[in-house]
Each structure stands twice: as C-alpha cells, then as structure tokens.
Design an enzyme around this catalytic site. Structure first.
Site: not given
Ligand code: ADP
Ligand code: MG
Length: 316
Positions: A13-14, A216, A278
């Site tokens: 979503g982001n 999600k 994730k």
């Molecule tokens: P989405 O909308 O794709 O679910 P999120 O914002 O929920 O995105 O998750 C992606 C974000 O997770 C990245 O932009 C990053 O800032 C963050 N993040 C936190 N921990 C980690 C990590 N260990 N490695 C990579 N990204 C990370």
């Molecule tokens: Mg997310």
C-alpha cells in the site's frame, strides 16, 4: 527452476501511495499503473497469479473521511471500510491491468474478489493496536489527535507518526476455493485486498465482521497456502530485506533459509507493522510447504525469482 508457477504477488500500500507525494486519486491511479510493470512481466512469462494489495494509507483516509462526516453521513465501521477499499483499489488495479494486457495483446481475464478472512476473536492480537493506517503526522499533530480524537498513535520507523488499529491474525480465506478454480483456469485474480475483511464465526455459527485491519502480508500468505501456490512474492518500497536495518552495520540479505530468517526474527531485526509481518508471512508460507518467498521492490518482480535482485527466502 521453479516448477509451481502459481504466485501470490502482494503489492505494498505504501508503494502505491508514496510518502510525501500529493495524495490524489489521479496519483493513485498513476502509481497503480506503474506498480503493474512487474506483474505484467510475470504474465508474459506464463505465471498464474493472484494479486493482493495493502490498503494502509487508503483505509486510514476512508476512516478519516467517515469521521469528519460525523452527523451528516453514517459512520462506517473499519470492517466495511476494508471492504470498500478492496472494491475501490481492486477496480483500479483490475482496470489498469486489463488496459495493459489489451495493449500487449495478452488474452488473460482479470477479476477482483472481495475476500473475507477468518480470524480468532479470542486472540489478543484481534484487539491489540499494531497496524499503521492513514497519513504520517508530526509528533505534535500525533499528540493533538490522540487527545482530541482518541486515536492511538505510534512512530512508523523514521517516517513519522501514524494512527494504529488492531490487526487480527487470519487463518483461512472464505473465498479460497473460487480463487483457486479461477487461477487454475488462467484468470488473474485480485484478492485479499487490505489483508481481507477480518471476520469470525459467532456462537450461532454465523460469519460476523471485526473492526480491524489485517496485515496484507499475512492475508497473502493465507491465500497462497489455501490455493497451493508455490511462490509468495512481496513487492514493497525497498530492494532487499536487511538485518540491523538503518544502523551503521546494516547488511542486506540476498538468499536466506527458513531457519536463518527465523533466527534473525527472534533477534528482533524485523519490526511489527512493517517488515515483521512480511517475515512472519514468509515463515508461515514456507512451513506450510511453499517453495519460495521473495521480497523486493516493484520493479524487480521477475528478477528476484531468477535470483538477480531482492531477497529470497527458501526452505531449509
Ligand atoms: P508495504 O506497504 O509494502 O507493506 P511497509 O511499510 O509495511 O510496506 O514495509 C516496508 C518497510 O519496512 C520499508 O520501507 C522499511 O522502512 C521497513 N523495514 C523495517 N525493517 C526492515 C528491515 N529489516 N529490512 C528492510 N526494511 C525494513
Ligand atoms: Mg505493510
């Protein structure tokens, strides 16, 4: 090479509503179109696909809109707003994908299925606010809205303050059989939008909605498991998963095994509400017999499956 070419592809979503961008529906359509490059590439390579997507920013805005209209239009519960965003975002993805396939002379039907996710009403996660929704705020704004509107606010990595709502853990999608049948026939199915609508089975045996937002990634893992997909591909706004993320000794991961990622998760490398779900989705899917989980940015969909980009998590 991967034999099971059924993939569940999760769009962040982001990644669709990018932080710091002007927030209009035209932008969202444009970003949706851009986010489809990787998916179209997978279609060209004959993958069977379910496309899932997040709705954090969108459902937050929908909730804000409903609250601002208080007294003029009925307040909508979160469960219904998740259904609304599944429909609205599903439509945008569906139409954008249809136009792309038409332009490339690819004859594959696309359909959106509003998906309900069974959750455990008694699980503490069902009531514990961990899921970020809506816009980013400054610390002062966050404090004001917590006070004035009773919102629960938390910092989201280094990106600012956001509202948080409960995020139940799903265990089965009600519509899985239909999704599976369609996907096996070659239809590209958009499903599990916003994690799917959280529901539970009440004492009388009826489905009943829960006012919360499922992550999600967890919803995507449930669908992938339910339909027997081989691949769970999570597309987001970073190229690789890292350990010691954001610290001077940060290290990006190329390929890791299930037990390695479990160990890293136990050491606290993946925060709740962003990378945590994730990784939990990856663990869940691989433990249920999945072949591979790939996490990368929107552009690297095919590359990550070929081992040329992103992070791949594989069974032991
Ligand atoms: P989405 O909308 O794709 O679910 P999120 O914002 O929920 O995105 O998750 C992606 C974000 O997770 C990245 O932009 C990053 O800032 C963050 N993040 C936190 N921990 C980690 C990590 N260990 N490695 C990579 N990204 C990370
Ligand atoms: Mg997310």
């Amino acid at each position: 090479m991967l034999e099971n070419k059924t993939a569940v592809v999760a769009l962040g979503g982001n990644a669709i509503t990018r932080a710091g961008e002007e927030d209009t529906i035209y932008r969202q359509f444009a970003n949706t179109r851009k986010s489809l490059d990787g998916i179209v590439e997978l279609v060209r390579h004959s993958y069977n696909l379910v496309v899932t997507h997040g709705n954090g920013p969108q459902v937050g805005n929908a909730l804000l809109r409903s609250e601002l209209a208080r007294g003029k239009a009925p307040i909508l519960p979160l469960g219904v707003l998740v259904a609304d965003t599944e429909g609205g975002m599903g439509y945008m993805i569906e139409q954008s994908l249809q136009n792309r396939l038409l332009a490339e002379n690819i004859n594959r039907p696309v359909v959106t299925i509003i998906t309900q996710m069974l959750c455990d009403e008694k699980d503490p996660a069902t009531h514990n606010p961990t899921k970020y929704i809506g816009q980013f705020y400054t610390e002062e704004e966050a404090a004001r809205y917590a006070e004035e509107r009773g919102w629960q606010m938390k910092t989201d990595a280094d990106r600012g303050w956001r509202r948080v709502v409960p995020s139940p853990i799903p265990y089965k999608a009600v519509e899985s059989e239909t999704i599976k049948t369609l996907v096996e026939q070659g239809t590209i199915v958009i499903a599990g939008g916003g994690g799917g609508i959280p529901i539970y089975i009440d004492e009388k045996g009826n489905y009943e909605g829960i006012d919360a937002v499922i992550d999600k990634d967890l919803g995507s893992a449930v669908i992938a498991e339910d339909i027997g997909a081989g691949i769970l591909l999570i597309l987001t706004d970073i190229d690789k998963v890292a350990i010691n993320y954001g610290k001077p000794d940060e290290k990006e991961l190329d390929q890791v095994s299930l037990s390695e990622i479990k160990a890293y998760h136990q050491q606290g490398h993946f925060p709740p509400g962003s990378m945590g779900p994730k990784i939990e989705a990856a663990i869940k899917f691989l433990q249920s017999g999945g072949d591979i989980v790939a996490i990368t940015s929107l552009d690297n969909a095919l590359k990550v499956l070929r081992g040329e980009a992103g992070t791949r998590i594989v069974p032991d």
